[in-house]
Design a protein around this motif. Structure first.
Motif, PDB file in Angstrom:
ATOM      1  N   ALA A   4      62.820  62.391  21.205  1.00  0.00           N
ATOM      2  CA  ALA A   4      61.591  62.021  21.919  1.00  0.00           C
ATOM      3  C   ALA A   4      61.051  60.695  21.396  1.00  0.00           C
ATOM      4  O   ALA A   4      60.616  59.841  22.177  1.00  0.00           O
ATOM      5  CB  ALA A   4      60.544  63.125  21.777  1.00  0.00           C
ATOM      6  N   ALA A   5      61.082  60.501  20.096  1.00  0.00           N
ATOM      7  CA  ALA A   5      60.619  59.236  19.505  1.00  0.00           C
ATOM      8  C   ALA A   5      61.509  58.086  19.958  1.00  0.00           C
ATOM      9  O   ALA A   5      61.026  56.986  20.249  1.00  0.00           O
ATOM     10  CB  ALA A   5      60.594  59.347  17.986  1.00  0.00           C
ATOM     11  N   HIS A   6      62.798  58.349  20.017  1.00  0.00           N
ATOM     12  CA  HIS A   6      63.747  57.330  20.475  1.00  0.00           C
ATOM     13  C   HIS A   6      63.462  56.928  21.923  1.00  0.00           C
ATOM     14  O   HIS A   6      63.450  55.747  22.257  1.00  0.00           O
ATOM     15  CB  HIS A   6      65.181  57.851  20.322  1.00  0.00           C
ATOM     16  N   ARG A   7      63.220  57.924  22.790  1.00  0.00           N
ATOM     17  CA  ARG A   7      62.912  57.636  24.204  1.00  0.00           C
ATOM     18  C   ARG A   7      61.607  56.856  24.329  1.00  0.00           C
ATOM     19  O   ARG A   7      61.514  55.915  25.119  1.00  0.00           O
ATOM     20  CB  ARG A   7      62.854  58.936  25.010  1.00  0.00           C
ATOM     21  N   ALA A   8      60.596  57.232  23.559  1.00  0.00           N
ATOM     22  CA  ALA A   8      59.311  56.533  23.600  1.00  0.00           C
ATOM     23  C   ALA A   8      59.480  55.085  23.137  1.00  0.00           C
ATOM     24  O   ALA A   8      58.924  54.156  23.743  1.00  0.00           O
ATOM     25  CB  ALA A   8      58.279  57.257  22.743  1.00  0.00           C
ATOM     26  N   ALA A   9      60.232  54.882  22.081  1.00  0.00           N
ATOM     27  CA  ALA A   9      60.474  53.524  21.584  1.00  0.00           C
ATOM     28  C   ALA A   9      61.240  52.705  22.614  1.00  0.00           C
ATOM     29  O   ALA A   9      60.938  51.530  22.849  1.00  0.00           O
ATOM     30  CB  ALA A   9      61.241  53.581  20.268  1.00  0.00           C
ATOM     31  N   ARG A  10      62.209  53.334  23.274  1.00  0.00           N
ATOM     32  CA  ARG A  10      63.002  52.647  24.299  1.00  0.00           C
ATOM     33  C   ARG A  10      62.109  52.235  25.475  1.00  0.00           C
ATOM     34  O   ARG A  10      62.226  51.123  25.986  1.00  0.00           O
ATOM     35  CB  ARG A  10      64.133  53.554  24.762  1.00  0.00           C
ATOM     36  N   ARG A  11      61.206  53.139  25.911  1.00  0.00           N
ATOM     37  CA  ARG A  11      60.286  52.808  27.015  1.00  0.00           C
ATOM     38  C   ARG A  11      59.376  51.640  26.614  1.00  0.00           C
ATOM     39  O   ARG A  11      59.145  50.726  27.405  1.00  0.00           O
ATOM     40  CB  ARG A  11      59.451  54.024  27.398  1.00  0.00           C
ATOM     41  N   THR A  12      58.874  51.683  25.391  1.00  0.00           N
ATOM     42  CA  THR A  12      58.000  50.609  24.911  1.00  0.00           C
ATOM     43  C   THR A  12      58.749  49.283  24.885  1.00  0.00           C
ATOM     44  O   THR A  12      58.236  48.262  25.358  1.00  0.00           O
ATOM     45  CB  THR A  12      57.453  50.936  23.507  1.00  0.00           C
ATOM     46  N   THR A  14      61.371  48.472  26.621  1.00  0.00           N
ATOM     47  CA  THR A  14      61.670  48.085  28.002  1.00  0.00           C
ATOM     48  C   THR A  14      60.453  47.429  28.645  1.00  0.00           C
ATOM     49  O   THR A  14      60.568  46.394  29.312  1.00  0.00           O
ATOM     50  CB  THR A  14      62.128  49.305  28.821  1.00  0.00           C
ATOM     51  N   ARG A  15      59.272  48.015  28.439  1.00  0.00           N
ATOM     52  CA  ARG A  15      58.043  47.415  28.984  1.00  0.00           C
ATOM     53  C   ARG A  15      57.780  46.041  28.384  1.00  0.00           C
ATOM     54  O   ARG A  15      57.402  45.105  29.077  1.00  0.00           O
ATOM     55  CB  ARG A  15      56.852  48.339  28.745  1.00  0.00           C
TER      56      ARG A  15
END
Length: 84
Positions: A4-12, A14-15
Motif C-alpha cells: 500500500a505504501a509503495h502504491r501511494a508513493a507511486r501515485r504521488t 506519477t502526479r
C-alpha cells in the motif's frame, strides 16, 4: 502494508511527474509566445529567434521585419520563426 505504501508513493510520483510535464509545457509556451508584443525598441541583433510564435499584432524593430516575415511560417493561425 508495504504494498500500500509503495502504491501511494507511486501515485504521488506519477502526479509530480505529470505536474512537472505541465509546468515545462507552460514555460515553453511562455518563452516562445510573443504574440501581440511590442518589440520595436528591442535590440534583437544577437538573439536566436527560432521557435518564436508571433501574429499580425506583434511589433518588430524596423530592421527585423523583413527577416521575420521571410524566416517564419504560418502555424495554426499564427506565425512561427523557423529554427536554423
Amino acid at each position: 502494508m508495504a504494498a500500500a505504501a509503495h502504491r501511494a508513493a507511486r501515485r504521488t510520483l506519477t502526479r509530480l511527474a505529470d505536474d512537472l510535464a505541465q509546468a515545462e509545457e507552460l514555460l515553453e509556451r511562455a518563452c516562445h509566445d510573443v504574440r501581440g508584443a511590442n518589440l520595436r525598441s528591442a535590440d534583437l541583433t544577437h538573439l536566436y529567434l527560432g521557435g518564436l510564435r508571433c501574429d499580425e499584432s506583434t511589433r518588430w524593430p524596423e530592421q527585423q521585419r523583413e527577416h521575420i516575415r521571410t524566416a517564419s511560417d504560418p502555424v495554426d493561425g499564427i506565425r512561427q520563426i523557423r529554427d536554423r
